[in-house]
Design an enzyme around this catalytic site. Structure first.
Site, PDB file in Angstrom:
ATOM      1  N   LYS A 113      53.928 -80.543  -1.487  1.00  0.00           N
ATOM      2  CA  LYS A 113      53.094 -80.356  -0.291  1.00  0.00           C
ATOM      3  C   LYS A 113      53.938 -79.876   0.893  1.00  0.00           C
ATOM      4  O   LYS A 113      53.499 -79.050   1.688  1.00  0.00           O
ATOM      5  CB  LYS A 113      52.364 -81.654   0.061  1.00  0.00           C
ATOM      6  CG  LYS A 113      51.207 -81.921  -0.891  1.00  0.00           C
ATOM      7  CD  LYS A 113      50.583 -83.274  -0.608  1.00  0.00           C
ATOM      8  CE  LYS A 113      49.562 -83.627  -1.676  1.00  0.00           C
ATOM      9  NZ  LYS A 113      49.322 -85.060  -1.773  1.00  0.00           N
ATOM     10  N   LYS A 193      42.431 -73.571 -13.433  1.00  0.00           N
ATOM     11  CA  LYS A 193      41.931 -74.947 -13.317  1.00  0.00           C
ATOM     12  C   LYS A 193      40.935 -75.022 -12.137  1.00  0.00           C
ATOM     13  O   LYS A 193      41.222 -74.519 -11.051  1.00  0.00           O
ATOM     14  CB  LYS A 193      43.114 -75.880 -13.036  1.00  0.00           C
ATOM     15  CG  LYS A 193      42.727 -77.316 -12.701  1.00  0.00           C
ATOM     16  CD  LYS A 193      43.946 -78.092 -12.204  1.00  0.00           C
ATOM     17  CE  LYS A 193      43.652 -79.530 -11.890  1.00  0.00           C
ATOM     18  NZ  LYS A 193      42.922 -79.860 -10.705  1.00  0.00           N
ATOM     19  N   LYS A 196      39.198 -77.888  -5.788  1.00  0.00           N
ATOM     20  CA  LYS A 196      38.701 -77.641  -4.426  1.00  0.00           C
ATOM     21  C   LYS A 196      39.637 -76.684  -3.701  1.00  0.00           C
ATOM     22  O   LYS A 196      39.198 -75.835  -2.930  1.00  0.00           O
ATOM     23  CB  LYS A 196      38.659 -78.952  -3.623  1.00  0.00           C
ATOM     24  CG  LYS A 196      37.588 -79.891  -4.076  1.00  0.00           C
ATOM     25  CD  LYS A 196      37.780 -81.271  -3.432  1.00  0.00           C
ATOM     26  CE  LYS A 196      37.273 -82.360  -4.321  1.00  0.00           C
ATOM     27  NZ  LYS A 196      38.298 -83.036  -5.121  1.00  0.00           N
TER      28      LYS A 196
HETATM   29  P1  ADP Z   1      40.860 -81.109  -6.796  1.00  0.00           P
HETATM   30  O1  ADP Z   1      41.875 -80.336  -7.604  1.00  0.00           O
HETATM   31  O2  ADP Z   1      39.539 -80.462  -6.811  1.00  0.00           O
HETATM   32  O3  ADP Z   1      41.358 -81.412  -5.391  1.00  0.00           O
HETATM   33  P2  ADP Z   1      41.490 -83.847  -7.303  1.00  0.00           P
HETATM   34  O4  ADP Z   1      42.950 -83.519  -7.372  1.00  0.00           O
HETATM   35  O5  ADP Z   1      40.978 -84.568  -6.079  1.00  0.00           O
HETATM   36  O6  ADP Z   1      40.651 -82.505  -7.516  1.00  0.00           O
HETATM   37  O7  ADP Z   1      41.103 -84.651  -8.620  1.00  0.00           O
HETATM   38  C1  ADP Z   1      40.276 -85.779  -8.657  1.00  0.00           C
HETATM   39  C2  ADP Z   1      40.145 -86.182 -10.105  1.00  0.00           C
HETATM   40  O8  ADP Z   1      39.440 -85.178 -10.860  1.00  0.00           O
HETATM   41  C3  ADP Z   1      41.491 -86.382 -10.822  1.00  0.00           C
HETATM   42  O9  ADP Z   1      41.370 -87.468 -11.717  1.00  0.00           O
HETATM   43  C4  ADP Z   1      41.675 -85.094 -11.606  1.00  0.00           C
HETATM   44  O10 ADP Z   1      42.463 -85.293 -12.767  1.00  0.00           O
HETATM   45  C5  ADP Z   1      40.228 -84.715 -11.949  1.00  0.00           C
HETATM   46  N1  ADP Z   1      40.095 -83.251 -12.013  1.00  0.00           N
HETATM   47  C6  ADP Z   1      40.170 -82.400 -10.973  1.00  0.00           C
HETATM   48  N2  ADP Z   1      40.010 -81.114 -11.372  1.00  0.00           N
HETATM   49  C7  ADP Z   1      39.852 -81.159 -12.711  1.00  0.00           C
HETATM   50  C8  ADP Z   1      39.656 -80.155 -13.713  1.00  0.00           C
HETATM   51  N3  ADP Z   1      39.583 -78.874 -13.404  1.00  0.00           N
HETATM   52  N4  ADP Z   1      39.540 -80.558 -14.996  1.00  0.00           N
HETATM   53  C9  ADP Z   1      39.608 -81.864 -15.328  1.00  0.00           C
HETATM   54  N5  ADP Z   1      39.780 -82.868 -14.428  1.00  0.00           N
HETATM   55  C10 ADP Z   1      39.911 -82.524 -13.135  1.00  0.00           C
END
Ligand code: ADP
Ligand code: TRP
Length: 324
Positions: A113, A193, A196
Site C-alpha cells: 500500500k 480478479k 472493487k
Molecule cells: P476487493 O478486492 O473487492 O476489495 P476484499 O479484498 O475486500 O475485496 O475481499 C473481501 C473478501 O472477498 C475476501 O475474503 C476475499 O478473499 C474475497 N474476494 C474478493 N474478491 C474475490 C474474487 N474475485 N474471488 C473470490 N473471492 C474474492
C-alpha cells in the site's frame, strides 16, 4: 466448540466475487450449530482509506445488508460493527506496546500500500495490530481468511505470544488461521480478479437496469456471431459456469463451438441466470436498504452480545498490566 471469528472490510458494495468467495462460505460455517461464530464489519479499518462520513455510513449499511440478505442469521451469529465496541481500540494500544516496530515495517500489505497510495497514514501502518485486537479481544480459536491475510494472522499470534510471555501466561488465546486454498478466484468483467479496486465488478444487488449494464460490459473478442468460438477463453462463460445449472452450461459451450451464437446471446443468458440465482437475496437486500433500522437492530443485538466478552478480556488485560 470452537470460536470462529472473521472481519469484513466495509470499503464498498459487495460484489459477486465477495458473495461467492467470502460471504456464502463464511455464512455456511457460521450458521453451523457446532460453531460459535463472530462476524463483524471492520469499519474502523476502512478509515485508513475512506474519509467521507456519508460513504462510511452507506458502506456499513450495504455491507451488512449483503450479509443478512445472503442468509446470515443474527440470532445465531454474533454480528456487529467493529466501531460499536471501543474496547477494541483500547486493546490496540496495549498490544501496540508489545509489537516490534520492524515487524510492522516488514508487513507485505503495508509495503504494497505504501508503494501504491498517496495517503500513507499511521493507521495503515498499525492496521495489523488493530486486526490482532479484533481477534484477541474475543478469544477466537479459528479465523477464516483469504490467503492475502496469512501474514496478518501470523503477526496476531506473535503479538499474543509476546504479551503472554512478558505479562502473564495464558491471558490471550492464541488463534489459528483457517485458509481455504480451494476457494477460487472469481474473474471480473475484464477477466482479471474481480475487485472493487479494479472497477470490474458484477454487483448482484444492483437494480436490474444497472446490473444489465455491467453484464453487457464484459470484455469479449470480436469473432463474428456465425463463427465457432472457444468457450474456455470467454469471460462471459467463465462467470456463467460459476452459477448456472450444469445442463445450461453444457448447452452454452456447445453453442459456442457450433457457431451462430454470439456474445450478446451469452450475456443475455448470464443476466437471466444472475437474476434467477440471486432473486431472494436481491429482494431481501432491497428491503433491508429501505429499512435501515432493521439493519441497525441486528448490529445492536450483536454488539450487546460481543460487549460482554470484550469487557471481560479487557479487564483481564488491564489488571495483568497493573492498571486500575
Ligand atoms: P476487493 O478486492 O473487492 O476489495 P476484499 O479484498 O475486500 O475485496 O475481499 C473481501 C473478501 O472477498 C475476501 O475474503 C476475499 O478473499 C474475497 N474476494 C474478493 N474478491 C474475490 C474474487 N474475485 N474471488 C473470490 N473471492 C474474492
Ligand atoms: N484485514 C481483513 C481483510 O482485509 C479484514 C479484517 C479486519 C479481519 N479484522 C479482522 C479478518 C479480523 C479476520 C479477523 O480482509
Amino acid at each position: 466448540m470452537a470460536r470462529i471469528l472473521t472481519g469484513i472490510q466495509s470499503s464498498g458494495r459487495q460484489h459477486l466475487g465477495n458473495v461467492l468467495g467470502a460471504i456464502k462460505p463464511a455464512i455456511k460455517l457460521a450458521n453451523d450449530d457446532k460453531n460459535d461464530a463472530f462476524l463483524f464489519i471492520a469499519d474502523l479499518h476502512s478509515l485508513t482509506s475512506i474519509k467521507d462520513k456519508f460513504l462510511r455510513k452507506e458502506n456499513l449499511l450495504s455491507t451488512a445488508a449483503a450479509w443478512l440478505a445472503c442468509g446470515l442469521d443474527p440470532e445465531k451469529v454474533v454480528f456487529y460493527a467493529q466501531s460499536d465496541l471501543p474496547q477494541c481500540t483500547e486493546l490496540t494500544w496495549y498490544l501496540n506496546c508489545f509489537t516490534p516496530y520492524p515487524m510492522l515495517a516488514n508487513a507485505h500489505s503495508f509495503k504494497d500500500k505504501a508503494n501504491r497510495l498517496s495517503d500513507i497514514n499511521a493507521g495503515l501502518f498499525d492496521y495489523p495490530v488493530l486486526m490482532a485486537s479484533d481477534i484477541l479481544l474475543y478469544n477466537a480459536n479459528l479465523v477464516p481468511v483469504g490467503k492475502d491475510q496469512r501474514q496478518h494472522l501470523e503477526m496476531t499470534r506473535d503479538i499474543a505470544e509476546a504479551f503472554n510471555r512478558h505479562v502473564q501466561k495464558d491471558i490471550l488465546v492464541i488463534p489459528e488461521a483457517k485458509i481455504d486454498e480451494s476457494v477460487m478466484t472469481i474473474p471480473g468483467t475484464d477477466g482479471q480478479k474481480m475487485s472493487k479496486s479494479y472497477g470490474n465488478v458484477i454487483d448482484v444487488f444492483l437494480p436490474e437496469k444497472d446490473l444489465k449494464k455491467q453484464v453487457m460490459s464484459i470484455v469479449t473478442d470480436s469473432i463474428p456471431l456465425e463463427d465457432s468460438k472457444n468457450p474456455d477463453l470467454c469471460n462471459v462463460v467463465k462467470i456463467f459456469k460459476l452459477i448456472a445449472p450444469a445442463d445450461e452450461i453444457a448447452q452454452m459451450e456447445k453453442s459456442y463451438r457450433t457457431g451462430g451464437y454470439g456474445y450478446g446471446h451469452a450475456k443475455a443468458a448470464l443476466f437471466r441466470v444472475l437474476l434467477e440465482t440471486f432473486r431472494s437475496e436481491r429482494l431481501r437486500f432491497e428491503e433491508l436498504m429501505q429499512t435501515p433500522d432493521e439493519i441497525y437492530r441486528a448490529l445492536n443485538m450483536g454488539a450487546e452480545k460481543a460487549r460482554y466478552i470484550a469487557d471481560e478480556t479487557l479487564m483481564k488485560v488491564k489488571q495483568s498490566l497493573g492498571f486500575r
